[in-house]
Write an enzyme that holds these catalytic residues in place. Structure first.
Site, PDB file in Angstrom:
ATOM      1  CD  GLU A 116      -2.833  -0.738   2.436  1.00 58.81           C
ATOM      2  OE1 GLU A 116      -4.430  -1.370   2.042  1.00 58.81           O
ATOM      3  OE2 GLU A 116      -2.751  -0.727   3.211  1.00 58.81           O
ATOM      4  CB  CYS A 129       2.794   7.302   3.133  1.00 59.69           C
ATOM      5  SG  CYS A 129       3.620   5.957   4.783  1.00 59.69           S
ATOM      6  CB  CYS A 136       7.202  -5.880   8.144  1.00 56.74           C
ATOM      7  SG  CYS A 136       8.039  -4.990   9.326  1.00 56.74           S
ATOM      8  CB  CYS A 140       5.814  -3.859  15.459  1.00 57.37           C
ATOM      9  SG  CYS A 140       7.726  -3.502  15.496  1.00 57.37           S
ATOM     10  CB  CYS A 143       2.168  -2.362  13.567  1.00 52.13           C
ATOM     11  SG  CYS A 143       2.733  -2.018  12.105  1.00 52.13           S
ATOM     12  N   GLY A 191       6.691  -2.341   6.204  1.00 56.42           N
ATOM     13  CA  GLY A 191       7.641  -3.262   5.565  1.00 56.42           C
ATOM     14  C   GLY A 191       9.230  -1.867   6.828  1.00 56.42           C
ATOM     15  CD  GLU A 192      13.626  -1.576   9.574  1.00 60.86           C
ATOM     16  OE1 GLU A 192      12.472  -0.393  10.826  1.00 60.86           O
ATOM     17  OE2 GLU A 192      14.401  -0.733   8.409  1.00 60.86           O
ATOM     18  CB  SER A 223      10.439   5.467   9.802  1.00 57.59           C
ATOM     19  OG  SER A 223       9.802   5.676  10.711  1.00 57.59           O
ATOM     20  CB  SER A 245       9.855   3.189  14.874  1.00 58.26           C
ATOM     21  OG  SER A 245       9.622   3.757  13.812  1.00 58.26           O
ATOM     22  CG  LEU A 246      12.462   5.051  21.686  1.00 58.05           C
ATOM     23  CD1 LEU A 246      13.324   4.360  21.129  1.00 58.05           C
ATOM     24  CD2 LEU A 246      12.831   6.594  22.196  1.00 58.05           C
ATOM     25  CG  HIS A 247       6.725   2.471  19.035  1.00 57.13           C
ATOM     26  ND1 HIS A 247       6.093   3.767  18.316  1.00 57.13           N
ATOM     27  CD2 HIS A 247       7.528   1.867  18.036  1.00 57.13           C
ATOM     28  CE1 HIS A 247       6.353   3.603  17.671  1.00 57.13           C
ATOM     29  NE2 HIS A 247       6.728   2.832  17.191  1.00 57.13           N
ATOM     30  CG  ASN A 322      -3.850   5.703  14.025  1.00 55.49           C
ATOM     31  OD1 ASN A 322      -4.965   5.348  13.943  1.00 55.49           O
ATOM     32  ND2 ASN A 322      -2.923   5.720  13.277  1.00 55.49           N
ATOM     33  CB  CYS A 365       1.180   5.095  12.150  1.00 54.96           C
ATOM     34  SG  CYS A 365       0.767   7.150  11.776  1.00 54.96           S
TER      35      CYS A 365
HETATM   36  N1  SAH Z   1      10.053  -0.143  10.219  1.00 55.13           N
HETATM   37  C1  SAH Z   1      10.037   0.951   9.808  1.00 55.13           C
HETATM   38  C2  SAH Z   1       8.414   1.812   8.891  1.00 55.13           C
HETATM   39  C3  SAH Z   1       7.233   1.848   9.613  1.00 55.13           C
HETATM   40  S1  SAH Z   1       6.949   3.529   9.741  1.00 55.13           S
HETATM   41  C4  SAH Z   1       9.779   1.266  11.200  1.00 55.13           C
HETATM   42  O1  SAH Z   1       9.255   0.693  12.210  1.00 55.13           O
HETATM   43  O2  SAH Z   1      10.218   2.471  11.740  1.00 55.13           O
HETATM   44  C5  SAH Z   1       5.103   3.373  10.195  1.00 55.13           C
HETATM   45  C6  SAH Z   1       5.016   4.229  11.424  1.00 55.13           C
HETATM   46  O3  SAH Z   1       3.970   3.813  12.479  1.00 55.13           O
HETATM   47  C7  SAH Z   1       5.739   3.105  13.205  1.00 55.13           C
HETATM   48  O4  SAH Z   1       6.801   4.354  13.847  1.00 55.13           O
HETATM   49  C8  SAH Z   1       4.625   2.512  13.656  1.00 55.13           C
HETATM   50  O5  SAH Z   1       5.750   1.859  14.837  1.00 55.13           O
HETATM   51  C9  SAH Z   1       4.028   3.208  13.315  1.00 55.13           C
HETATM   52  N2  SAH Z   1       2.519   2.239  14.170  1.00 55.13           N
HETATM   53  C10 SAH Z   1       2.917   1.049  13.605  1.00 55.13           C
HETATM   54  N3  SAH Z   1       1.459   0.301  14.351  1.00 55.13           N
HETATM   55  C11 SAH Z   1       0.956   1.712  14.577  1.00 55.13           C
HETATM   56  C12 SAH Z   1      -0.600   1.685  15.254  1.00 55.13           C
HETATM   57  N4  SAH Z   1      -1.091   0.703  15.406  1.00 55.13           N
HETATM   58  N5  SAH Z   1      -0.650   3.006  15.298  1.00 55.13           N
HETATM   59  C13 SAH Z   1       0.045   4.618  15.363  1.00 55.13           C
HETATM   60  N6  SAH Z   1       1.031   4.496  15.489  1.00 55.13           N
HETATM   61  C14 SAH Z   1       1.778   2.774  14.406  1.00 55.13           C
END
Ligand code: SAH
Length: 397
Positions: A116, A129, A136, A140, A143, A191-192, A223, A245-247, A322, A365
């Protein structure tokens, strides 16, 4: 067939049209590679470099897909080109528009795999985007894409093709200088990107090229979930903006949310970030932080985040979680998110809360997912055998 894409799909959204059989796809090649293909196809060596430059202009500045319109090339050359080459686009089996203007394309590539791409318009600009892989490897927990296995990497043509398709749909050819609605690129799709770096790098170099699409490195953000050994190379080779993507601020929590953390824990990740080239107050790393109720969203987490970021020119992007069907988490409350944001802001970091865009079409996202599944070699052989048998049955009937 060497073609990675299918021609003219925007016009026929449901199915990838049959590609010009045996034609070589020019999209995704460097200028030198285009010149080499021209020579292989019988063009004079002396002229090949100039022809490659001319083709570049038509393909990436004007968005031309049909050789017959390339009027700076002699007519007989245009005819020869159309026999050997093609300039494709990914197919788009769906083209969805959100009530907020966000647009999502379900891309279909020549082998039927799907990914997508999402366009997020603002008042006078917009970001695309872009996906780097079908599926992937990272799994995570929060995600949606992470629930798919990795199917395959996207090729440079398939990555740059997403930008071309969006430009077609937004009618931004020839490459406008100002007022573009596709002004920024974020490598934040499926994807990464640092696990498909060679192809991403090749595609982004094409996107940045001044004589074509010409989106500057300052308007491109890559990212990553934190593939530490590739961060330095990304800086040296592309010098685009970096988002992480720290989280989570503790390894035990991040190990669960972003399993890649077990390989490259927070301290190592931040050390690699601190060394990213060209960082300054004007050029900061973005740290993305998804707000998950009861998981990573306390004031103590916010204070620890501030402590961790010390010494790194950083900004923090708070992403309200999301939801997606079956997701094991909930989004933090607005109050909690605002409180978190305030602590980070008061410590001197910009900490905007990202407005969710395109949730109604599952384009926000972390909501991206396609139906592509990883098939084993045996599955593929079985499918081919079944197709062959069906064809033979048809011939006999
Ligand atoms: N693999 C890379 C590129 C993907 S970016 C990365 O991890 O950075 C997609 C972004 O959306 C990342 O920051 C991811 O952590 C975030 N994301 C994934 N699932 C999400 C969700 N359900 N709600 C909000 N953000 C999310």
């Amino acid at each position: 067939m060497s073609a990675a894409l299918v021609p003219d799909i925007a016009a026929k959204p449901e199915q990838p049209a049959a590609a010009n059989a045996g034609a070589i796809e020019l999209l995704g090649l460097t200028r030198a590679e285009i010149a080499a293909r021209l020579i292989e196809a019988g063009e004079a060596e002396k002229a090949a470099k100039m022809r490659a430059n001319q083709l570049w202009h038509w393909i990436y500045y004007r968005g031309a897909r049909d050789f017959s319109v390339m009027t700076t090339l002699a007519k007989d050359l245009r005819e020869r080109l159309s026999q050997h080459f093609q300039v494709g686009r990914p197919g788009a089996s769906k083209d969805l528009k959100s009530t907020d203007g966000t647009r999502k394309w379900l891309l279909k590539f020549a082998d039927g795999e799907e990914a997508e791409a999402v366009h997020i318009p603002e008042e006078d600009r917009g970001a695309l985007c872009v996906s780097s892989q079908v599926g992937c490897t990272l799994t995570c927990r929060f995600c949606h894409t992470g629930t798919m296995k990795l199917v395959r990497n996207l090729s440079p043509a398939e990555i740059v093709g997403q930008v071309m398709l969006a430009r077609d749909c937004l009618e931004e050819w020839p490459s406008p200088k100002d007022g573009r609605m596709l002004s920024n690129i974020v490598m934040m799709g499926m994807g990464e990107p640092l696990y498909n770096f060679d192809n991403v790098s090749k595609a982004l170099k094409i996107v940045m090229d001044n004589e074509g699409i010409s989106i500057s490195k300052r308007r491109i953000t890559l990212s990553t979930a934190g593939v530490v050994p590739m961060i330095e190379r990304c800086g040296a080779e592309l010098d685009v903006n970096l988002a992480i993507s720290l989280h989570a601020v503790r390894d035990d929590i991040r190990d669960v949310l972003v399993p890649l953390n077990k390989k490259y824990p927070i301290a190592e990740l931040l050390a690699a970030c601190a060394k990213y080239p060209g960082l300054s107050n004007a050029r900061r790393i973005t740290f993305e932080y998804v707000m998950l109720k009861g998981i990573n969203d306390t004031p103590a987490d916010a204070r620890e985040l501030v402590r961790l970021l010390q010494g790194i020119p950083a900004k923090v992007n708070l992403i309200p979680f999301n939801p997606w069907p079956g997701a094991p988490y909930e989004c933090s409350s607005n109050n909690t998110i605002n409180q978190f944001s305030e602590i980070v802001f008061n410590a001197g970091y910009s900490s905007p809360v990202r407005t969710p865009r395109g949730r109604d079409i599952m384009a926000a996202c972390g909501q991206l997912k396609s139906a592509s599944v990883k098939r084993s070699k045996a599955d593929i052989l079985r499918e081919q055998a079944a197709k062959q048998a069906a064809l033979e049955a048809e011939v006999q009937a």
